[in-house]
Design a protein around this motif. Sequence first.
Motif, PDB file in Angstrom:
ATOM      1  N   LEU A 114       0.818  -1.213   0.000  1.00 24.85           N
ATOM      2  CA  LEU A 114       0.000   0.000   0.000  1.00 24.85           C
ATOM      3  C   LEU A 114       0.852   1.263   0.000  1.00 24.85           C
ATOM      4  N   LEU A 124      -6.458   5.502  -2.364  1.00 25.66           N
ATOM      5  CA  LEU A 124      -6.805   4.163  -1.902  1.00 25.66           C
ATOM      6  C   LEU A 124      -8.053   4.191  -1.031  1.00 25.66           C
ATOM      7  N   PHE A 148      -5.147   4.619   3.862  1.00 24.00           N
ATOM      8  CA  PHE A 148      -6.361   4.718   3.056  1.00 24.00           C
ATOM      9  C   PHE A 148      -6.969   6.106   3.138  1.00 24.00           C
TER      10      PHE A 148
END
Length: 235
Positions: A114, A124, A148
């Motif tokens: 990520l 994301l 995120f």
Amino acid sequence: MSRKSIPINGLCFDKDGTLFDFATTWEAWAAAFLLRAAEGDTAHAAQVGQAIGFDLDKRKFATESIVIAGTPQEVTATIAPFFTHMSEAGLLEMLNEEAALAPQMPAVPLVPLLTGFRAAGLKLGVATNDSEAPARAHLDGAGVTGLFDFIAGYDSGHGGKPAAGQLLAFAAAVDLPPEQIVMVGDSTHDLHAGRTAGMRTVAVLTGGAVADQLAPLADVVLRDIGEIPAWLETQ
């Protein structure tokens, strides 16, 4: 304009079976929840397990289990007739408590993957049919919540999959058109949602579905999310 000429600037992931291995997490959860709800009565727990497609003795889900793609509310409604002494709200609370405690096994090492996506400038998101609170607990446990831009459960106000509400909310939150986003998931619910939202779809095989089930709805079927960087290079 071909799809390959449209840049990919966002990735929206399902959680269970995509970011995390489905069986490791949810087989342990199902056994713990069923035995707790049945107050240790294994025969009763096994009976309820059959209703949600879970074999308590083998600790294994059937491929058509409602748990694989359904919401906690749908699971609760299915098992409520077996627990007439409890309210559905109480059952749902117990289900979410056990879900937050369920062990998590990342499908691949998540932090480097990520972090790499973010370094490449990708936005994301997470769109899960789990409740938001246990979903955040799982992401916190893996040390990836802060990577995120958007996290939504079925109870976050955008609905659940296969409807597209969560995905369109992610697109709005990161100010991207849906066609620049890829939905990544392990179930037909995930892929239907992605297609309905106007996104490209990537299927992974770390959940309960097999390639033949996913391929008709996916731009590509990958072994796991660790193969996404190589696929992105071809787009």
